[in-house]
Design a protein around this motif. Sequence first.
Motif, PDB file in Angstrom:
ATOM      1  N   THR A 365       0.830  -1.204   0.000  1.00 41.25           N
ATOM      2  CA  THR A 365       0.000   0.000   0.000  1.00 41.25           C
ATOM      3  C   THR A 365       0.866   1.256   0.000  1.00 41.25           C
ATOM      4  O   THR A 365       1.971   1.283   0.554  1.00 41.25           O
ATOM      5  N   VAL A 366       0.326   2.312  -0.627  1.00 43.40           N
ATOM      6  CA  VAL A 366       0.940   3.632  -0.665  1.00 43.40           C
ATOM      7  C   VAL A 366      -0.143   4.638  -0.303  1.00 43.40           C
ATOM      8  O   VAL A 366      -1.257   4.561  -0.831  1.00 43.40           O
ATOM      9  N   SER A 371       4.478   8.816  -0.422  1.00 43.73           N
ATOM     10  CA  SER A 371       5.553   8.018  -1.004  1.00 43.73           C
ATOM     11  C   SER A 371       5.845   6.811  -0.141  1.00 43.73           C
ATOM     12  O   SER A 371       5.517   6.782   1.054  1.00 43.73           O
ATOM     13  N   ARG A 372       6.512   5.839  -0.762  1.00 43.47           N
ATOM     14  CA  ARG A 372       6.925   4.640  -0.040  1.00 43.47           C
ATOM     15  C   ARG A 372       8.128   4.030  -0.736  1.00 43.47           C
ATOM     16  O   ARG A 372       8.163   3.906  -1.955  1.00 43.47           O
ATOM     17  N   GLY A 397      -0.438   6.982 -12.610  1.00 44.77           N
ATOM     18  CA  GLY A 397      -0.758   7.695 -11.382  1.00 44.77           C
ATOM     19  C   GLY A 397       0.312   7.585 -10.329  1.00 44.77           C
ATOM     20  O   GLY A 397       0.138   8.094  -9.222  1.00 44.77           O
ATOM     21  N   PHE A 398       1.427   6.919 -10.645  1.00 42.57           N
ATOM     22  CA  PHE A 398       2.531   6.767  -9.716  1.00 42.57           C
ATOM     23  C   PHE A 398       3.840   7.160 -10.418  1.00 42.57           C
ATOM     24  O   PHE A 398       4.010   6.905 -11.623  1.00 42.57           O
ATOM     25  N   ALA A 399       4.743   7.752  -9.660  1.00 45.92           N
ATOM     26  CA  ALA A 399       6.086   8.038 -10.150  1.00 45.92           C
ATOM     27  C   ALA A 399       7.082   7.208  -9.350  1.00 45.92           C
ATOM     28  O   ALA A 399       6.788   6.751  -8.246  1.00 45.92           O
ATOM     29  N   PHE A 422       8.331   4.862  -4.630  1.00 42.56           N
ATOM     30  CA  PHE A 422       7.130   5.141  -5.414  1.00 42.56           C
ATOM     31  C   PHE A 422       6.392   6.314  -4.771  1.00 42.56           C
ATOM     32  O   PHE A 422       6.312   6.411  -3.543  1.00 42.56           O
ATOM     33  N   THR A 423       5.835   7.182  -5.606  1.00 42.76           N
ATOM     34  CA  THR A 423       5.060   8.328  -5.130  1.00 42.76           C
ATOM     35  C   THR A 423       3.722   8.361  -5.849  1.00 42.76           C
ATOM     36  O   THR A 423       3.662   8.230  -7.081  1.00 42.76           O
TER      37      THR A 423
END
Length: 805
Positions: A365-366, A371-372, A397-399, A422-423
């Motif tokens: 999960t993020v 961010s994670r 939808g994530f960087a 990941f953000t």
Amino acid sequence: MGRAVAALTVLTGLAVLAGCAGPTLEPPPEGTSAGESVKLDALFIGAHPDDEASLLSTFGQWKQAGARNGVLTITRGEGGGNAVGHEEGPALGMIREGEERAAVGLAGVGEVLNLDKVDFFYTVSSALTGQVWDERDTLERVVRIVRQTRPNVLVTMDPAPSPGNHGNHQLAARLAVQAYFAAADPAAFPEQITGEGLKPYAPAKILRNGLAGSDSATPTGPGCASAVIPAGPNQQVFGVWSGASAPDGRTWAAVERDAQRRYVTQGWAVLPDVPSDPARLGCDWFTQLHSRVPYPAPGTPAAALPAAILTGTGPDVPRTPGAWVPPDRTIEVAQQRLPQVAEFDRWAERAGMPWLRGSVPPVLTVPSGGSREVAMTVTNRSDVVQSGTVTVAPPAGFAVDAREKPFAAIAPGTSTAVPFTFTSTDPALPTANQGGDHPYQVSARTQTGLTAAERPALELVPATSVPAVPAAPVIDGVAAPGEYPGAPLDLSRRWEGDQPCDGPADCSGTARLSRSGETLNVFAEVHDSVRGAALAAADCKRHWRTDSLEIALDPSGTSENTATTMKLAVLPFTAGGPACAERDADNHQGPASQTAPGVRFASTPVPGGYTVEVAIPLSALPGPVDPARLGLNLLVYDSDTPDQTGQTRIGWSTWPGVQGDPYRWGVAALPGYQAPGGARAARPVIPSEALASRESPRSVEQALAVRMPLSGGPSTPPGASGWLTSADKDDNAVEARFASSGRGVLSVLLRDADGTAGSATTSVDGPGEHRLTVDLHRPLAADARAVAVWLAGPGNLVSQVALER
């Protein structure tokens, strides 16, 4: 009958013992639970009463074919709900045992065995379950029962930490798998063989309930068992159609539903009728985990026969231990696993079922907008040192901080972790179950040209920031201006329940939070058009039975299970009028006044619903708060019936079983907050009281019928046994005579057609012949008898004699 006996011991005014020393006696083989136990064809191993309820159609058909089936239930469900009374703990366990015996009896199952382990609360953690149950002791007892009853087939539950899968169910299944192998191994629990006279025994096969590894949709109708084709060689799926005719002319599906309604404490009495059209009736599904014998190939006519699982003698597909061939891979890459998933994969290897590895899709999960860091683990399965790169293609939808990162010099048989951050970049992406999984690709390539890939997923959980307010809100069930300046949280998404809400007026809600110094404040407004059952104030527990708001807080934001969290529930009304609060399935469950002193709450009825306002001192949480990632969830339980059965569950961060999954809760930041120095995590307080089989007349009498000790324990050895020899009735008492060959404790129950008419317990210091006077609390009815349980160390022996009038 004279009663002038020498009083050596008096216990609770019920019993008088007289005895004399004598020679060491051998216990008689008849009239006791000693001797060779009953032989079973199939044995279901579950955690709670009702775990077998979805398979009773199959057990009934197996009984119809001449099989003798049994159920081994590790607990009696003392931690479950009670929709029909206030009983809990051992008293509820007694009721639920009776429900189970009545239910499975409709399917011809006469043997219900219990291990007396405690059912503490709903958890998704197998590890916590193992600690509470004493995993090795429980395994020893399961192995003993398998060696005693010698079943051809074991049936159990899903051992994997699939989302929402009860940790008790997981461990029950893992213990069944381990017992399947250990019972056949003379080196496993060898004292059962050398000291108890048991023999190694190898069941022919083991299956779990449910459909796994199939590419087919779940079919219905008489051909359902032949319509499902396994997705691969390590998924063997079997079905037994529930539409077959039972002896009373109904379908077995209808008999099964009738049986399920016996679980009235669980709110199942109101389950609807099954379809009358056979074409709409489906199969009971089984996934084979292992077989030592040939069996018909799934999908063939032979495999579709109701008794195919039991017989397993088809020539088509042999399977022996070690027949599984692992995939041909020389390098692997994998997104880091959730701790419980990583532990399960290790267990599958140790248990001798490596094909179960990877059965839980990898997800992490993020927080929305957060961010994670995620580690990608590269494992070198080749025989040379490997270097190379890991490449990540993030989901929409994530960087990610880098699309490609190197790894160097991984020795053969070792692994390395390559971290990526990941953000979440798209605030419009829905969170929780509305957004679902966001799959992406991770791959690895070495300098020698080896490649590997995996397709894991990320899940978004909602996030919020809790503003500080200069003055503490007045806890009155009303949100005054300035008390809750933060953004509203939507509590209207469904996560469990058979039916969606009819609309916002039926069940929906919003919440606002604030912090005043060391206190977290919560205000929720719930729209609910129909009130659920009003529980008595003294029955303020198990809040899911009626309307309630649950506030779940994980102080560290990293809890593996809810034993290190606070889960506070407020019931907005009771039968006496005012709201009440309790904690459940967390670090210390019970009434809030005892388990969360300092918490203040109020509820106010409003048109079409209610409000709840709560002030929670952060010091009441079971550990220091991380102000950057306080785990938070708010869950609304909605019931529109007066029968104490929950219906629809909605909330903020919503997934099936989310109440037990802290990693899927939302995240709250507390700007400006700093936890006091020296704060320590509190040790969890776990319920530990379970009903003992020696206190259950049904279990005691069954031990005699099947010639087995109670609770999966050993029988007492000849030199340390005690047993009844006769029992005589007086006007208001019964004098039981018994013999002992050693020291122990004897408990006597006076039983008749109406139940128990008296009981007494006493201890014995050594061998001899003795008398025990047991007072009657009512006149005896027909079929009067005395039943006794002898306890000596870890062993026990049950005996019985008819009452002489």
